[in-house]
Design an enzyme around this catalytic site. Structure first.
Site, PDB file in Angstrom:
ATOM      1  N   HIS A 113       1.146  -1.224   0.436  1.00 34.67           N
ATOM      2  CA  HIS A 113       0.099   0.512   0.113  1.00 34.67           C
ATOM      3  C   HIS A 113       1.354   1.319  -0.003  1.00 34.67           C
ATOM      4  CE1 HIS A 113      -3.726  -2.526   1.901  1.00 34.67           C
ATOM      5  NE2 HIS A 113      -3.531  -2.686   1.002  1.00 34.67           N
ATOM      6  N   CYS A 121       5.011  12.394  -7.510  1.00 34.99           N
ATOM      7  CA  CYS A 121       5.049  13.371  -8.667  1.00 34.99           C
ATOM      8  C   CYS A 121       3.870  12.686  -9.921  1.00 34.99           C
ATOM      9  CB  CYS A 121       5.891  13.783  -9.421  1.00 34.99           C
ATOM     10  SG  CYS A 121       4.990  14.983 -10.398  1.00 34.99           S
ATOM     11  N   CYS A 140       7.363  19.637  -8.465  1.00 36.37           N
ATOM     12  CA  CYS A 140       8.454  18.801  -8.151  1.00 36.37           C
ATOM     13  C   CYS A 140       9.855  19.333  -9.279  1.00 36.37           C
ATOM     14  CB  CYS A 140       7.502  17.410  -9.405  1.00 36.37           C
ATOM     15  SG  CYS A 140       8.499  16.627  -9.824  1.00 36.37           S
ATOM     16  N   SER A 182      -7.316  -6.699  10.208  1.00 39.33           N
ATOM     17  CA  SER A 182      -8.381  -6.927  10.053  1.00 39.33           C
ATOM     18  C   SER A 182      -9.190  -8.025   9.720  1.00 39.33           C
ATOM     19  CB  SER A 182      -9.622  -5.856  10.716  1.00 39.33           C
ATOM     20  OG  SER A 182      -9.174  -5.272   9.506  1.00 39.33           O
TER      21      SER A 182
END
Ligand code: BV8
Length: 241
Positions: A113, A121, A140, A182
């Site tokens: 994740h 960017c 950036c 969970s």
């Protein structure tokens, strides 16, 4: 467990493994989603609608992690010991965006994740190590676009990272261990089903309480991760699979 002392191990971790280090989980009563709606801070639509609010949400969590107050705990360290002492491959796949596994010493690690301490960017795709706050006005360094820098985190509705590598490891493992999650968020919550499609891997859930997918695991142990994970690793290294 029998006496097998080989075979690859895949370990899925979630927010529960970092709880005793002082980081909030998501769905506990005092968790993150009890204080803010995920639709407002953890989706691409939220970032388009109100980028400053999303930046505030992640800036607060990133500051906590970068503050030095948060340390890896005995459960993270037990997984490092397993990686060092187990003869087969040990892969940690974490849903967590904190850096506690790598700070504990895990090397074979996938952040499916994304990671709090990285920014990306949206315009050019370059990923930067990032400890400071993010904001809409930043430019950036790579492509010069302003307003495109975002947390390098997978939001709901976005594809998690390194899925091919993860599924290959799930298909080849002899043991799948789920720790501190969970079992609510897919596709991670579906990994147990992927493992059960294979031929005979052992599956274990180590959690504070039964997860959504608890009944799908061969064995389970419940208790705080800093207690049950080191004990599990000790037993695995001395008795085998
Ligand atoms: C995608 C961002 C598709 C970073 C996160 C199928 C069915 C249903 C829904 C879906 C589905 N497929 C897709 C979805 C939608 C969605 C989803 O699953 N929604 C849920 C809410 C229903 N999934 C997605 O959108 C995913 N993307 O599928 O894309 C796609 C396909 C093709 C092309 C493009 C796209 C993306 C999911 C990733 C979202 N990002 N985080 C951040 O802000 O942190 S998810 C977020 O939840 C965190 O990463 C977190 O790690 C993760 C899971 O939560 P847990 O880690 O399990 O934490 P939780 O609080 O829930 O549980 C903690 C556990 O620990 C508890 O059980 C507790 O008892 C235990 N515990 C507490 N203390 C301790 C402890 N255990 C041990 N010791 C303790 N001391």
């Amino acid at each position: 467990m029998g006496e097998r002392r080989d075979g690859n191990i895949v370990i899925l971790t979630g927010a529960g493994i970092s709880k005793e280090s002082g980081l909030d989980t998501f769905r506990d009563a005092d968790g993150i989603w009890a204080k803010v709606r995920l639709e407002d801070v953890a989706t691409p639509e939220a970032f388009i609608r109100d980028p400053a609010r999303v930046h505030d949400f992640y800036n607060g969590r990133r500051q906590r992690l970068a503050s030095g107050e948060v340390e890896p705990n005995a459960a993270h360290l037990a997984l490092v010991r397993l990686e060092a002492e187990w003869p087969g491959e040990v892969l940690v796949v974490t849903q967590n965006v904190d850096n506690l596994h790598e700070r504990a010493g895990s090397r074979n690690l996938i952040h499916m994740h994304g990671e709090h301490l990285k920014a990306r960017c949206d315009a050019c795709g370059v990923i930067f190590a990032w400890e400071a706050d993010l904001s809409v006005g930043l430019v950036c360094d790579s492509c010069g676009t302003s307003g495109g820098l975002r947390p390098h985190v997978v939001w709901f509705g976005e594809m998690p990272l390194e899925m091919e590598r993860i599924y290959a490891a799930l298909d080849a493992c002899a043991l799948f261990v789920s720790i501190g999650t969970s079992g609510n968020v897919h596709p991670a919550a579906g990994f147990i089903e992927q493992v059960r499609l294979g031929d005979g891997a052992q599956t274990v859930e180590l959690n504070l309480e039964p997860s959504e997918g608890a009944s799908r695991f061969h064995t389970a142990e419940y208790g705080p991760a800093t207690k049950i994970v080191p004990a599990f690793v000790e037993r695995l290294l001395s008795e085998g699979l």
